[in-house]
Enzyme design. Sequence first.
Site, PDB file in Angstrom:
ATOM      1  N   CYS A   1      15.906  11.443   0.103  1.00 52.42           N
ATOM      2  CA  CYS A   1      14.754  12.031  -0.575  1.00 52.42           C
ATOM      3  C   CYS A   1      14.275  13.264   0.190  1.00 52.42           C
ATOM      4  O   CYS A   1      14.749  13.562   1.291  1.00 52.42           O
ATOM      5  CB  CYS A   1      13.628  10.990  -0.695  1.00 52.42           C
TER       6      CYS A   1
ATOM      7  N   CYS B   1      11.422   5.091   4.581  1.00 47.44           N
ATOM      8  CA  CYS B   1      12.811   5.132   4.110  1.00 47.44           C
ATOM      9  C   CYS B   1      13.771   4.758   5.237  1.00 47.44           C
ATOM     10  O   CYS B   1      13.461   4.909   6.422  1.00 47.44           O
ATOM     11  CB  CYS B   1      13.150   6.529   3.607  1.00 47.44           C
TER      12      CYS B   1
ATOM     13  N   SER C   1       0.843  -1.187   0.000  1.00 46.33           N
ATOM     14  CA  SER C   1       0.000   0.000   0.000  1.00 46.33           C
ATOM     15  C   SER C   1       0.884   1.245   0.000  1.00 46.33           C
ATOM     16  O   SER C   1       1.079   1.894   1.023  1.00 46.33           O
ATOM     17  CB  SER C   1      -0.914  -0.011   1.230  1.00 46.33           C
TER      18      SER C   1
ATOM     19  N   GLU D   1      16.531   6.286   6.168  1.00 46.58           N
ATOM     20  CA  GLU D   1      16.965   7.436   6.962  1.00 46.58           C
ATOM     21  C   GLU D   1      15.956   7.767   8.049  1.00 46.58           C
ATOM     22  O   GLU D   1      16.306   8.021   9.200  1.00 46.58           O
ATOM     23  CB  GLU D   1      17.174   8.668   6.068  1.00 46.58           C
TER      24      GLU D   1
END
Length: 160
Positions: free
Chosen positions: A112, A73, A67, A75
């Site tokens: 990101c 992530c 999902s 990090e």
Amino acid sequence: MKEIKIESLLTVYDNLEELPNDVIALMKKAMEARDKSYSPYSNFSVGAAILLENNKIVTGSNQENASYPSGLCAERTAIFYAGAQYPGVTMLRMAIIAGSRNKTTDAPIPPCGACRQSIAEYEVKQDHPIELFFMGEKGKVVKSHSLANLLPLVFDKSFL
């Protein structure tokens, strides 16, 4: 009207061997964390390791979910764990290694946007920069003295 110029200063190492030994050790912890990545959808695995002021090292890997975007992530996994388990302990340095299981990644891969914002939150909270070292699976390693180099116009609690 007035224009402003924003610059970032980054250090680029040709490979891991150019780094100080303590940073190499932290990068190796990030590599080990990357091996624990759960990334069956993107085939892109990331590992992160954070050195705390008390010399503890906290690691995290990306954890995906069918999902999208319910995963997390590497990090943020590491930094949230550090914040939860070691509140008030300064985070000094973060090492990140990322790469695709479909091809070799030899270019440095930075955090990101969502991770940059999360790291910025802790940098502001602790009033101390967090050094960042990031790379692909092999090749060059980039060092940023602070997350502010990667996200210079940070949104923080002062706006709320």
